[in-house]
Design a protein around this motif. Structure first.
Motif, PDB file in Angstrom:
ATOM      1  N   GLY A   1      -7.414  10.745 -65.510  1.00 16.09           N
ATOM      2  CA  GLY A   1      -6.205   9.769 -65.519  1.00 16.09           C
ATOM      3  C   GLY A   1      -7.971   8.266 -66.567  1.00 16.09           C
ATOM      4  N   ASP A   2      -9.073   8.794 -65.690  1.00 18.91           N
ATOM      5  CA  ASP A   2     -10.649   8.054 -65.547  1.00 18.91           C
ATOM      6  C   ASP A   2     -10.753   7.823 -66.909  1.00 18.91           C
ATOM      7  OD1 ASP A   2     -12.791   6.412 -64.129  1.00 18.91           O
ATOM      8  OD2 ASP A   2     -13.403   8.279 -65.420  1.00 18.91           O
ATOM      9  N   LEU A   3     -10.315   9.317 -67.634  1.00 22.04           N
ATOM     10  CA  LEU A   3     -11.242   8.653 -69.109  1.00 22.04           C
ATOM     11  C   LEU A   3     -10.147   8.134 -69.868  1.00 22.04           C
ATOM     12  CD1 LEU A   3     -13.362  10.688 -70.760  1.00 22.04           C
ATOM     13  CD2 LEU A   3     -11.222  12.182 -71.243  1.00 22.04           C
ATOM     14  N   ALA A   4      -8.779   8.290 -69.388  1.00 21.22           N
ATOM     15  CA  ALA A   4      -7.867   7.351 -69.795  1.00 21.22           C
ATOM     16  C   ALA A   4      -8.142   5.824 -70.051  1.00 21.22           C
ATOM     17  CB  ALA A   4      -6.362   7.383 -70.231  1.00 21.22           C
ATOM     18  N   VAL A   5      -8.549   5.577 -68.591  1.00 22.32           N
ATOM     19  CA  VAL A   5      -9.222   4.192 -68.102  1.00 22.32           C
ATOM     20  C   VAL A   5      -9.678   3.306 -69.442  1.00 22.32           C
ATOM     21  CG1 VAL A   5     -10.414   2.613 -66.447  1.00 22.32           C
ATOM     22  CG2 VAL A   5      -7.968   3.502 -66.200  1.00 22.32           C
ATOM     23  N   GLN A   6     -11.060   4.668 -69.513  1.00 18.69           N
ATOM     24  CA  GLN A   6     -12.227   4.071 -70.532  1.00 18.69           C
ATOM     25  C   GLN A   6     -11.672   3.830 -71.958  1.00 18.69           C
ATOM     26  OE1 GLN A   6     -16.124   6.463 -69.671  1.00 18.69           O
ATOM     27  NE2 GLN A   6     -14.770   6.886 -67.745  1.00 18.69           N
ATOM     28  N   VAL A   7     -10.918   4.909 -72.230  1.00 21.73           N
ATOM     29  CA  VAL A   7     -10.541   4.685 -73.549  1.00 21.73           C
ATOM     30  C   VAL A   7      -9.697   3.593 -73.957  1.00 21.73           C
ATOM     31  CG1 VAL A   7      -8.503   5.682 -75.432  1.00 21.73           C
ATOM     32  CG2 VAL A   7     -10.445   7.674 -74.497  1.00 21.73           C
ATOM     33  N   LEU A   8      -8.565   2.917 -73.164  1.00 25.01           N
ATOM     34  CA  LEU A   8      -8.076   2.388 -73.232  1.00 25.01           C
ATOM     35  C   LEU A   8      -8.617   0.803 -73.384  1.00 25.01           C
ATOM     36  CD1 LEU A   8      -4.815   3.447 -71.140  1.00 25.01           C
ATOM     37  CD2 LEU A   8      -4.638   2.645 -73.624  1.00 25.01           C
ATOM     38  N   ALA A   9      -9.940   1.023 -72.053  1.00 28.43           N
ATOM     39  CA  ALA A   9     -10.620  -0.350 -72.444  1.00 28.43           C
ATOM     40  C   ALA A   9     -11.326  -0.598 -73.682  1.00 28.43           C
ATOM     41  CB  ALA A   9     -11.361  -0.276 -70.903  1.00 28.43           C
ATOM     42  N   ARG A  10     -12.081   0.665 -74.063  1.00 31.73           N
ATOM     43  CA  ARG A  10     -12.272   0.534 -75.532  1.00 31.73           C
ATOM     44  C   ARG A  10     -11.698  -0.072 -76.696  1.00 31.73           C
ATOM     45  NH1 ARG A  10     -16.474   5.088 -76.358  1.00 31.73           N
ATOM     46  NH2 ARG A  10     -18.089   4.947 -74.664  1.00 31.73           N
ATOM     47  N   ALA A  11     -10.499   0.490 -76.712  1.00 33.23           N
ATOM     48  CA  ALA A  11      -9.455  -0.154 -77.445  1.00 33.23           C
ATOM     49  C   ALA A  11      -8.405  -1.052 -76.873  1.00 33.23           C
ATOM     50  CB  ALA A  11      -8.123   1.064 -77.203  1.00 33.23           C
ATOM     51  N   GLY A  12      -8.833  -1.742 -75.917  1.00 38.42           N
ATOM     52  CA  GLY A  12      -8.774  -3.815 -75.497  1.00 38.42           C
ATOM     53  C   GLY A  12      -6.814  -3.718 -75.388  1.00 38.42           C
ATOM     54  N   VAL A  13      -6.458  -2.177 -74.955  1.00 35.81           N
ATOM     55  CA  VAL A  13      -4.705  -2.001 -75.127  1.00 35.81           C
ATOM     56  C   VAL A  13      -4.962  -1.664 -73.179  1.00 35.81           C
ATOM     57  CG1 VAL A  13      -3.207  -0.216 -74.921  1.00 35.81           C
ATOM     58  CG2 VAL A  13      -4.604  -0.886 -76.811  1.00 35.81           C
ATOM     59  N   THR A  14      -3.878  -2.735 -73.059  1.00 40.96           N
ATOM     60  CA  THR A  14      -3.455  -3.257 -70.899  1.00 40.96           C
ATOM     61  C   THR A  14      -2.129  -2.014 -71.273  1.00 40.96           C
ATOM     62  OG1 THR A  14      -4.198  -5.138 -70.965  1.00 40.96           O
ATOM     63  CG2 THR A  14      -2.511  -3.909 -69.200  1.00 40.96           C
ATOM     64  N   PRO A  15      -1.780  -1.001 -70.961  1.00 42.81           N
ATOM     65  CA  PRO A  15      -0.795   0.030 -71.274  1.00 42.81           C
ATOM     66  C   PRO A  15       0.548  -0.614 -70.414  1.00 42.81           C
ATOM     67  CG  PRO A  15      -2.501   0.379 -69.401  1.00 42.81           C
ATOM     68  CD  PRO A  15      -2.700   0.182 -70.382  1.00 42.81           C
ATOM     69  N   ALA A  16       1.391  -0.271 -70.350  1.00 44.51           N
ATOM     70  CA  ALA A  16       2.865  -0.286 -69.459  1.00 44.51           C
ATOM     71  C   ALA A  16       3.485   0.901 -69.172  1.00 44.51           C
ATOM     72  CB  ALA A  16       3.457  -0.946 -70.118  1.00 44.51           C
ATOM     73  N   PRO A  17       2.869   1.695 -68.074  1.00 47.67           N
ATOM     74  CA  PRO A  17       2.826   3.437 -67.881  1.00 47.67           C
ATOM     75  C   PRO A  17       3.861   3.190 -66.696  1.00 47.67           C
ATOM     76  CG  PRO A  17       0.964   2.887 -66.345  1.00 47.67           C
ATOM     77  CD  PRO A  17       0.950   1.396 -67.383  1.00 47.67           C
ATOM     78  N   ASP A  18       5.329   4.377 -67.767  1.00 45.12           N
ATOM     79  CA  ASP A  18       6.169   4.242 -66.076  1.00 45.12           C
ATOM     80  C   ASP A  18       5.685   5.477 -65.328  1.00 45.12           C
ATOM     81  OD1 ASP A  18       8.572   2.626 -68.080  1.00 45.12           O
ATOM     82  OD2 ASP A  18       7.050   3.599 -69.630  1.00 45.12           O
ATOM     83  N   THR A  19       4.884   6.064 -65.559  1.00 40.98           N
ATOM     84  CA  THR A  19       4.746   7.297 -63.831  1.00 40.98           C
ATOM     85  C   THR A  19       3.252   7.648 -64.687  1.00 40.98           C
ATOM     86  OG1 THR A  19       5.235   9.183 -63.540  1.00 40.98           O
ATOM     87  CG2 THR A  19       5.559   9.041 -65.722  1.00 40.98           C
ATOM     88  N   TYR A  20       2.998   7.493 -63.201  1.00 41.19           N
ATOM     89  CA  TYR A  20       1.422   8.464 -63.048  1.00 41.19           C
ATOM     90  C   TYR A  20       1.149   9.400 -62.753  1.00 41.19           C
ATOM     91  CZ  TYR A  20      -0.851   3.981 -63.739  1.00 41.19           C
ATOM     92  OH  TYR A  20      -1.180   2.841 -64.449  1.00 41.19           O
ATOM     93  N   GLU A  21       0.877  10.356 -63.526  1.00 39.16           N
ATOM     94  CA  GLU A  21       1.004  12.094 -62.546  1.00 39.16           C
ATOM     95  C   GLU A  21      -0.609  12.524 -62.016  1.00 39.16           C
ATOM     96  OE1 GLU A  21       3.619  13.718 -62.777  1.00 39.16           O
ATOM     97  OE2 GLU A  21       4.840  11.876 -63.920  1.00 39.16           O
ATOM     98  N   ARG A  22      -0.305  13.442 -61.676  1.00 36.42           N
ATOM     99  CA  ARG A  22      -1.282  13.389 -60.598  1.00 36.42           C
ATOM    100  C   ARG A  22      -2.127  14.284 -61.066  1.00 36.42           C
ATOM    101  NH1 ARG A  22       0.909  18.133 -56.306  1.00 36.42           N
ATOM    102  NH2 ARG A  22       0.987  20.100 -57.796  1.00 36.42           N
ATOM    103  N   ASP A  23      -2.333  15.175 -62.491  1.00 34.47           N
ATOM    104  CA  ASP A  23      -2.751  16.057 -63.007  1.00 34.47           C
ATOM    105  C   ASP A  23      -2.201  16.057 -64.224  1.00 34.47           C
ATOM    106  OD1 ASP A  23      -1.314  18.703 -63.869  1.00 34.47           O
ATOM    107  OD2 ASP A  23      -1.800  18.744 -62.021  1.00 34.47           O
ATOM    108  N   VAL A  24      -3.576  16.118 -65.759  1.00 34.53           N
ATOM    109  CA  VAL A  24      -2.564  16.266 -66.978  1.00 34.53           C
ATOM    110  C   VAL A  24      -1.316  17.631 -67.378  1.00 34.53           C
ATOM    111  CG1 VAL A  24      -4.693  17.955 -67.859  1.00 34.53           C
ATOM    112  CG2 VAL A  24      -3.884  15.898 -69.454  1.00 34.53           C
ATOM    113  N   ARG A  25      -1.021  18.114 -66.415  1.00 38.86           N
ATOM    114  CA  ARG A  25      -0.229  19.332 -66.968  1.00 38.86           C
ATOM    115  C   ARG A  25       1.372  18.463 -66.641  1.00 38.86           C
ATOM    116  NH1 ARG A  25      -1.207  23.758 -69.247  1.00 38.86           N
ATOM    117  NH2 ARG A  25      -2.809  23.838 -70.437  1.00 38.86           N
ATOM    118  N   GLY A  26       0.789  17.865 -65.618  1.00 37.53           N
ATOM    119  CA  GLY A  26       2.259  16.529 -65.059  1.00 37.53           C
ATOM    120  C   GLY A  26       2.736  15.567 -66.335  1.00 37.53           C
ATOM    121  N   VAL A  27       1.662  14.741 -67.194  1.00 34.71           N
ATOM    122  CA  VAL A  27       1.714  14.192 -68.143  1.00 34.71           C
ATOM    123  C   VAL A  27       2.064  15.215 -69.513  1.00 34.71           C
ATOM    124  CG1 VAL A  27       0.985  12.679 -70.082  1.00 34.71           C
ATOM    125  CG2 VAL A  27      -0.400  12.639 -67.834  1.00 34.71           C
TER     126      VAL A  27
END
Length: 255
Positions: A150-176
């Motif tokens: 999730g922290d990595l996703a925050v960094q990537v999306l910030a670099r891309a200038g994208v504010t996401p609209a997530p429907d679910t936050y998972e506790r680990d990557v295998r949940g996604v």
């Protein structure tokens, strides 16, 4: 958290510390090991750590490798709180620091990784770029910001200038990954290795080089390990030729 705690309790059941074996006459590190060694590893490493654990058990028939998987931050906190784990493998240096600040030790980098935009097979949502993660008409799954993916996703999306609209936050990557495999989400951000693990059920879309962020997977033979010699053998297996082949085949970068 309660579910993960149950997994850890199950993995640790029957894992009372045993005396370290006497040195092998030939001087081989870890020769003649028996008993149980406990390995806690990030969910993104489920498949490779499981395979490498099998290699260790075949090389040391008297040794049982017990594994438990989850969010790196949760596992590191458990080690810091005194969980009787021999080896910890995390998906970021920051989460590893939670453990080493408490127990010390010198973790080693065993692999590198990065994120991909992932969609279910056939891409039913017609996703083409990170910008689609901001589309309220799509179902978007992301890792929770407090865990490494999730922290990595925050960094990537910030670099891309994208504010996401997530429907679910998972506790680990295998949940996604599970959400995508079950067609419960149109898109998500997972490690590129999880796209490989998803096989035919998931497709990956490579991110532009300008927004990519590389993370390191680190392994620690805990200084407080109940089985220090066995812990050293597991870490050596992750770094050895056979372990590196397993990691490379799963899509990890090698340091």
């Amino acid at each position: 958290m309660a579910a993960l705690g149950l997994v850890l309790v199950t993995a640790l059941a029957g894992c009372a510390a045993a005396p370290s074996p006497a040195p092998h006459p030939g001087g081989e590190v870890g020769a003649g090991l028996d008993g149980t060694v406990v390995v806690l590893a990030a969910a993104s490493l489920t498949d490779v750590v499981g395979e490498i654990a099998g290699q260790v058990e075949r090389a040391h028939p008297g040794l049982t490798v017990r594994t438990a998987f989850g969010a790196s931050s949760t596992l590191a906190a458990q080690v810091a709180a005194g969980a009787p784990a021999d080896v910890l493998v995390t998906s970021s240096a920051e989460t590893m620091g939670l453990a080493t600040d408490a127990v010390g030790g010198s973790p080693v980098v065993v692999a590198t990784n990065g994120l991909q935009l992932a969609v279910p097979a056939g891409n039913p949502g017609g996703v083409t770029s990170l910008a689609d993660l901001a589309d309220p008409g799509l179902t978007v799954a992301l890792c929770a910001p407090e865990v490494p993916c999730g922290d990595l996703a925050v960094q990537v999306l910030a670099r891309a200038g994208v504010t996401p609209a997530p429907d679910t936050y998972e506790r680990d990557v295998r949940g996604v990954l599970a959400r995508l495999r079950l067609d419960e989400a149109d898109a998500g951000l997972v490690y590129r290795t999880d796209v490989v693990a998803g096989a035919d059920a998931v497709e990956g879309i490579e991110l532009p080089e300008a927004v990519q962020v590389v993370t390191e997977h680190l392994a620690l033979a805990s200084p407080t390990a109940p089985r220090p010699e066995a812990a050293a053998v597991v870490v050596a297996a992750l770094l050895g030729p056979a372990g590196r082949r397993v990691l490379a085949d799963a899509g990890f970068g090698l340091p």
